[in-house]
Design an enzyme around this catalytic site. Structure first.
Site, PDB file in Angstrom:
ATOM      1  N   GLY A 177       0.537   2.823 -20.991  1.00 23.30           N
ATOM      2  CA  GLY A 177      -0.506   2.017 -20.359  1.00 23.30           C
ATOM      3  C   GLY A 177       0.036   0.855 -19.570  1.00 23.30           C
ATOM      4  CG  HIS A 436     -16.899 -19.312   4.711  1.00 24.98           C
ATOM      5  ND1 HIS A 436     -17.039 -19.039   3.368  1.00 24.98           N
ATOM      6  CD2 HIS A 436     -18.082 -18.973   5.297  1.00 24.98           C
ATOM      7  CE1 HIS A 436     -18.249 -18.572   3.137  1.00 24.98           C
ATOM      8  NE2 HIS A 436     -18.908 -18.525   4.304  1.00 24.98           N
TER       9      HIS A 436
END
Length: 453
Positions: A177, A436
């Site tokens: 994993g 932004h």
């Protein structure tokens, strides 16, 4: 005996570029590669696997179209032969690019074969003997197969062989994993296979902090991946429909098994003893801070030296060696700030210390976290899984490390990587004016929320 100014053994991400730099300096160089130029990254790692990841994401986005008002009639079908061919094309383009590049270099001799040391200045390959005052080892690593009951009785896959699959597994059992296993697990789940991940440790991606590991597990479970952690016993056997994977807590009826339990260096068949080169107990070649081995005139670069199992660290080894040997500089491995990514979706970008490491260092630290659900770009894209985390030194104001598990996390992390390498304090970054709407615009806000712990 053929004489050269330098011999490079291994055609991965460090050796070929160093060889090219030496040729530019007028040196006569032999580059010896036992299989394919480009190493793991080009042939069995980054390039083919991330191409497969892209195909898997395309399938995932197509299935999710209705959420965005895009209705695709019928079932989303996966043509694994096309998927495989696309990845192979990317690999071959890169490999052939290297072949063509080197073919046009006067002073470069490319030899395909298995090189072995005869003494510290001499190697043999294909029945020929080559000698040089400088020898560079860039031999990489390969998957390690643990000695588990029944493993030799089944046809298992590795990270190298699975990229050649052109059919879809019914049920893929992933043993391990960590980063490689998790990328293939999500990839094949998105292609349509049932997937189980079996991990010996208590958490997935055990290098990470527990909150990151838990969030990774949540992402994978949300897509229907079955996760088994804390597994102490694993055994394999054939059955009429495929392979039975038996653990101390479950029995899994798999059609395919991927062994993704780590890698080991390709140093066991180079004749290092004949050269006197020292390795550690795991087979990694011991090097100093400038990548020199214990034997004068021999250096080790890339995965085989144990100082980073990534393409970018291997390439940085080239940069360090070239700067020191060709440019009169004094670069050191210890100056490197390690950064890496886990390419599940959303990806994890990581740099520097984990919280656990920072606490263990004895420093007074500050930590800030922010869920991706509070990131405008993530909400606009409908991808709000994960979170951001940054750790700083409360006294020096330097950033110690960061983790961004979320949309574009592998790109956003570079703002922190650059700041750490430049030695920028976190208050200085708070005054930047980011664009932004982006994910990166949250970095100043994240830093502004740092609190002592």
């Amino acid at each position: 005996m053929k004489s050269f100014d330098a011999i490079v053994i291994g055609g991965g991400q460090a050796g070929p570029f160093l060889a090219a730099r030496m040729v530019e300096k007028g040196m006569k160089v032999a580059l010896i590669e036992r299989k394919f130029l480009g190493g793991t990254c080009v042939n069995a790692g980054c390039m083919p696997t991330k191409t497969l990841v892209a195909s898997a994401r395309a399938a995932h986005v197509a299935r999710s179209g209705a959420v965005y008002g895009v209705n695709i009639p019928g079932e989303i079908a996966i043509d694994m032969k096309v998927v495989r061919a696309r990845a192979e094309t990317v690999t071959m383009n890169a490999r052939n690019g290297l072949i063509g590049w080197f073919a046009g270099m006067d002073g470069m001799t490319v030899i395909y074969g298995h090189a072995r040391f005869e003494d510290p200045k001499t190697v043999s390959v294909n029945g020929e003997t080559l000698t040089a005052p400088r020898i560079f080892l860039n031999v990489g690593a390969r998957p390690v197969i643990p000695d588990l009951p029944g493993v030799n009785d089944i046809d298992y896959l590795t990270s190298t062989s699975i990229i050649h699959l052109d059919t879809l597994p019914r049920h893929l059992a992933v043993i391990g994993g960590s980063y490689i296993g998790l990328e293939f697990a999500q990839m094949y789940r998105r292609f349509g296979a049932e997937v189980s991940v079996i991990e010996h440790g208590p958490k997935l991606a055990s290098r990470e902090d527990e909150d990151i590991s838990d969030a990774i597990a949540d992402v994978l479970r949300s897509e229907g991946i079955d996760i088994h952690t804390g597994v102490s016993d694993i055994a394999f056997s054939r059955n009429s429909d495929g392979i039975t994977v038996a653990t101390d807590s479950a029995r899994i009826d798999a059609s395919h098994v991927l062994i993704a339990t780590g890698r080991k260096p390709n140093t066991d068949d180079l004749g290092l003893d004949a050269a006197g080169v020292v390795t550690d107990k795991h087979g990694y070649i011991t090097v100093d801070d400038r990548l020199a081995t214990n034997v004068d005139g021999i250096w080790a670069l890339g995965d085989c030296n144990g100082h980073g199992a990534f393409t970018h660290t291997s390439y940085n080894d080239f940069e360090i060696a070239a700067a020191n040997l060709l440019d009169g500089d004094d670069r050191k491995v210890s100056s490197r700030i390690l950064a890496y990514a886990l390419y599940i979706d959303p990806p994890l970008g990581r740099v520097g210390m984990t919280e656990k490491q920072a606490r263990a260092s004895g420093r007074k630290i500050m930590i800030s976290t922010r869920p991706m659900s509070r990131v405008g770009r993530a909400n606009e894209r409908g991808e709000t899984k994960g979170f951001m985390k940054v750790i700083a030194d409360a006294e020096t104001k330097k950033i110690l490390g960061a983790a961004i598990l979320g949309i574009e996390g592998d790109e956003v992390i570079h703002g922190i990587v650059d700041a750490m390498n430049a030695g920028t304090t976190y208050p200085a970054l708070q005054w930047s004016v980011p664009i932004h709407p982006t994910v990166s615009e949250l970095i100043p806000t994240l830093l502004g929320d740092l609190k002592p712990v």
